[in-house]
Every structure is written in structure tokens, then in C-alpha cells.
Design an enzyme around this catalytic site. Structure first.
Site: not given
Length: 543
Positions: A166, A448
Site C-alpha cells: 500500500r 493507526d
């Protein structure tokens, strides 16, 4: 050390000798060519986001696009069939690209591993370049790691998780790598370095260069990725369609263009993913100026909340209609080793969440910790013995544009506990991020950037509209600043003067305070804080 640079390229970050090959002249030229070709379009699309926000603030809510109705109504087109290593994705593990994590994730028993240069990676120069170095070794199966405590990590024999990378979102820049005097697109930088070094090798080993694509807000942004893919494949003589990209539907705007996004990427598409935490963040952000969109405590917004449930059902239907995977979301819980009762309760929530996903028709799910792989896999194995559920068409699903943005049926309240929790989580996460750590266990959840974004955006929203807590307290700038001061005092008391002085909590407090007053709003914490983690070489001024 410094490295020789390609024409028009400046590298402002220090380069360790072992990383020099990652930034070879041909690799730099590859990054620069893609940046020059596409950065103008990237900037124009980001400006389009700004204009769209103004329209929403003026009362023009998003809806399905009339100009692309033909794509949605044409029953004949399909995306590419699943690529090698992506047929069965029942459990995907995600995490940052540090060396130990990469090894553990590949060994975890998950079917795939999303190696993350985005939300779980604080984008320091060291993290990004060492991450590319780790990716190269992972693809070639040569990666190993000797920990300071003497423990040695290496890849196991047999099947490993299929690697998916990603890159950072279109809004980010890489300020250590300049092309013609301007920072490179972070998306192109991350993608290009991985693709340049690993595309041919991964194909040789029986899989492909696979990607997760984050934070898009329109099919035009997907079209941009598709054009990047085509040019990159042409430049390296890799057949078109070799790349596969799974798009995270993690913005409210993208939810209205899911079919169009698959269509734009169709020969490169490997499906869509329910990026649930960023989706909640986007929902708050896009409608933050409208008091009708006030949401309760973060913990009360679940996947059964009506607007979240609508988004999930539409995603599954859309993906299976076009022959691609519909991936479920993240289980943020992590094992609690010192409290059996709390651990049992957390694991029960994970089981319930994964059961909901597989019964809804998802083809796989995410976990953030290796210990959750077996749990999630057992549930999918029981209810999905075949590799996927692409045949589950969900033609019964009817979701309107109004359903996607409706706050009707949202249960919960704004509480004093939730208010304090948002401050606590945002502070702790931002302090760790400023130290270069983008994946942080806080209160037995793996946080996160997305979850921190929810926390600070809710604070902004509640202050902006002078919301009241269930206890009757009006949430004003003065009150949140008071709580912020109290939390910093608690942290200082807990850490002690010496540890607190070496921490970055004061800087985290400064940044957080700047974006929770109900006035100025930063689109992303990562861009707000990014300049504070730059490490430029003597040849580059501190930006």
C-alpha cells in the site's frame, strides 16, 4: 552518505550504503518520469476535492453521478479475473514495513499481507527507504532479521502470504525526493520504487506486483492510477494487466463511485475493501460543518450503524456484480496477555465481527496481529469453505444515495469518557508518530492514523457545534483545552520529568490543539505533522 542523482532529481535525505541500490540512477529516472507525467493531474484532482468540499458546505450533498449512469447500468462488463495468489484472500494481515514485521506477517498463516507505507507507517525517510529495501528482500525470499535480544527471524519453508503493497495516498508528498525542484508525489514514489525493483521478479516467482490503493475520492483518481500502471508496465516491458490494485473504499465520496472505480481499473482491479476507520473519519470530515451530522462517541459507531451497514452491503453487491473480491475491514483488537477476562471479551467481539462479514458475503477480512489469523481463518473456513464468495450476487440489496449519508438510527451518545478518550488516543498516537512509529497499541487496540483522525475530527466537530455531553457539559474550545492540559499533566506524572522531557508530547499537544478548536481544520494529521519528521541532509534546508 549521498548518492549520485539523475537529471532533475535532488535527494535531500541521507542514504545508508545498504540502501544505495534502491535509489540507483535508473530507479530515480523511473520515479521522475512517472512524476513528470502525472503530477499535474494529481494536483488538479486534489483541487477538485477542495471544490467539492465547498459544495458540500453549501448544502450540495453527494449522490450517484448521472454522467456515469451507463457504467452502473451496463450489465455486460467485468473486471479482470483473480490473479495468482489473490484467488483466496480469506484472511489478510496488515502492518508497517519494518523488517521484523514483514517476516512475521509473511509467516503468519494469513493468505495475503498488506505491507503498509501508509497509515501504519510514519513516513520518515528511514522508514520509507528501509521499507523498500525490506520489500526487495521479501520478494526474493532472502529477508532475515537479528534482533538486539539475540532472537533471529527468517522466512519459514512452504507457503507464505502473498505480498500486497500500500503506497501513500494522493494527498501526500515525499519532501526528501525532489523532481525538478518540487517534492515527488508520495504515491508515485512508493509505487515506482517497489515496481521498478520487484515487478519482474515477482512475476518470475508466480505472483505479481499487487497494490492496495488508499483514500481515493473519485473514479477520476482511479483513472489516474490506471494510467500510472499502464505507463509503468510499458516502460519495463511488463504486460498490461499484470498489476492488480485493490481499492480501499475509505471515503464517503468514493462510496458513490464504487462501480466507476472498478470500471476505471478493470484490467488491473482486484476488488474493493471496506476501510471502515478511514470511512468514519471521512464521514465526519466531509460533513463537519453541518450540525445534522453530529456523531456520538467513536465506540458507538459500529458496522451495524445504518449508514455503515448500507456502505458494506453496497460494496459487496458492487464487487460481486463485476467479478472481484469484496474485502472486509480491520479487527483493531489485539490479544490482552495480562487479563484473561478482558482478552476473552475482546476475542468474542472479533469473532462476532468476522462472522458478520462472512455471512454478509465478504470474500476475506483484515487482522492487525498474527495471533488473530487463526481465529479469523477458522470462522471463514467454516462459513466459506470455497476460495471466495464471488457467486453471492446480493441482488436483493437496494441502497440509495440518501442511505449512505443518513444519520437516522445512529445510536449512542457523546460522553465525557468519549471526549477524554479522543484526546488521550490522539495525543498518544501523534507522539508516537512524531517518533517515527505509525502503528501503536493503545488501550488494547492497534491504532493507526485513521483511528487518530477519527478522534481529533470528532473533537473538532463537537467544539464547532457546541455539542453537550450526556453529563450536560458544553464542549467549548476552553473546555477541550482544559482537558488537553489535564491529559498532558497526567502523562507527565506517569512518565516522570526526565522521560517526559525526552518525549514529543508537547509537540503533539501543539499540533492537536491547532486542529480541535472548531475553526481551522487540517485535512490530514499526516500532512499537518509531516514537516516535523523530515531529516534532510546538509545540502537541503529544513522545510
Amino acid at each position: 552518505m549521498s548518492v549520485a542523482t539523475a537529471k532533475g532529481v535532488s535527494i535531500l535525505g541521507p542514504v545508508k550504503p545498504q540502501y544505495a541500490d534502491i535509489l540507483s540512477i535508473p530507479a530515480q529516472e523511473f520515479v521522475a518520469t512517472l512524476h513528470r507525467a502525472f503530477n499535474g493531474r494529481r494536483k488538479a484532482l486534489l483541487q477538485r476535492r477542495v471544490q467539492r468540499q465547498k459544495e458540500i458546505d453549501a448544502g450540495q450533498f453527494p449522490d450517484f453521478l448521472p454522467e456515469t449512469r451507463w457504467i452502473r447500468e451496463d450489465p455486460t462488463w467485468r473486471a479482470a479475473p483473480p490473479a495468482p495468489g489473490l484467488v483466496d484472500r480469506r484472511v489478510e494481515i496488515t502492518g508497517p514495513v519494518d523488517r521484523k514485521m514483514v517476516i512475521n506477517a509473511l509467516n503468519s498463516g494469513a493468505l495475503t499481507y498488506m505491507a503498509d507505507f501508509e497509515d501504519s507507517n510514519a513516513p520518515t525517510w528511514e522508514n520509507n527507504i528501509s521499507g523498500q529495501f525490506n520489500m526487495r528482500d521479501a520478494v526474493r525470499r532472502t529477508i532475515s532479521f537479528a534482533a538486539p535480544n539475540g532472537k533471529y527471524y527468517k522466512l519459514k519453508e512452504g507457503r507464505l502470504a502473498t505480498l500486497i503493497v500500500r503506497p501513500r495516498g494522493w494527498h501526500m508528498e515525499e519532501k526528501h525526493f525532489l523532481v525538478d525542484g518540487e517534492p515527488a508525489s508520495a504515491s508515485i514514489f512508493d509505487f515506482a520504487l517497489y515496481f521498478f525493483h520487484n515487478a519482474a521478479e515477482s512475476v518470475r516467482r508466480g505472483f505479481g506486483p499487487y497494490f492496495y490503493l488508499p483514500k481515493m475520492e473519485s473514479h477520476l483518481e482511479a483513472r489516474l492510477w490506471n494510467d500510472v500502471f499502464n505507463l509503468a508496465q510499458d516502460m519495463l516491458a511488463i504486460p498490461r494487466g499484470t498489476i492488480r490494485g485493490t481499492v480501499l473504499i475509505e471515503t464517503i465520496m468514493a462510496a458513490f463511485e464504487m462501480e466507476e472505480i472498478i470500471y476505471e481499473l478493470r484490467e488491473h482491479s482486484s476488488g474493493l475493501n471496506c476501510g471502515r476507520w478511514d470511512y468514519i473519519f471521512s464521514f465526519i470530515k466531509k460533513f463537519r460543518n453541518n450540525p445534522n451530522f453530529l456523531l456520538p462517541d467513536r465506540g458507538d459507531i459500529t458496522m451495524t450503524t445504518p449508514f455503515m451497514d448500507a456502505y458494506v452491503r453496497l460494496l459487496i453487491k458492487t464487487c460481486h456484480k463485476r467479478g472481484v473480491h469484496a474485502m472486509g475491514g480491520m479487527a483493531a483488537f489485539i490479544p490482552i496477555k495480562d487479563n484473561a477476562a478482558a482478552n476473552d471479551a475482546a476475542m468474542a467481539k472479533v469473532r462476532a465481527d468476522k462472522l458478520r462479514e462472512v455471512q454478509a458475503g465478504h470474500d476475506g477480512t483484515w487482522v492487525a496481529h498474527p495471533d488473530l489469523v487463526k481465529l479469523a481463518k477458522a470462522i471463514f473456513d467454516e462459513h466459506m469453505p470455497q476460495p471466495n464468495q464471488l457467486y453471492v450476487r446480493r441482488e436483493d440489496v437496494k441502497v440509495s444515495g440518501a442511505d449512505l449519508i443518513s444519520t437516522q438510527g445512529v445510536k449512542g451518545a457523546i460522553t465525557d469518557k468519549g471526549l477524554r478518550m479522543n484526546i488521550d488516543v490522539a495525543l498518544q498516537y501523534m507522539e508516537a508518530w512524531l517518533h517515527g512509529n505509525g502503528c501503536v497499541p493503545i488501550h488494547n487496540l492497534m491504532e493507526d492514523a485513521a483511528t487518530a483522525e477519527i478522534s481529533r475530527s470528532q473533537l473538532w466537530q463537537w467544539v464547532r457545534h457546541r455539542a453537550r455531553t450526556a453529563e450536560g457539559k458544553e464542549i467549548t474550545p476552553e473546555y477541550v483545552n482544559q482537558l488537553l492540559d489535564e491529559e498532558i499533566g497526567n502523562i507527565k506524572s506517569r512518565l516522570g520529568e526526565k522521560k517526559f522531557a525526552s518525549s514529543k508530547f508537547e509537540l503533539a499537544k501543539k499540533f492537536l490543539a491547532s486542529t480541535i478548536q472548531g475553526k481551522e481544520y487540517s485535512d490530514f494529521l499526516t500532512t499537518l505533522c509531516y514537516d516535523s519528521i523530515l531529516t534532510l541532509s546538509p545540502g537541503g534546508a529544513k522545510l
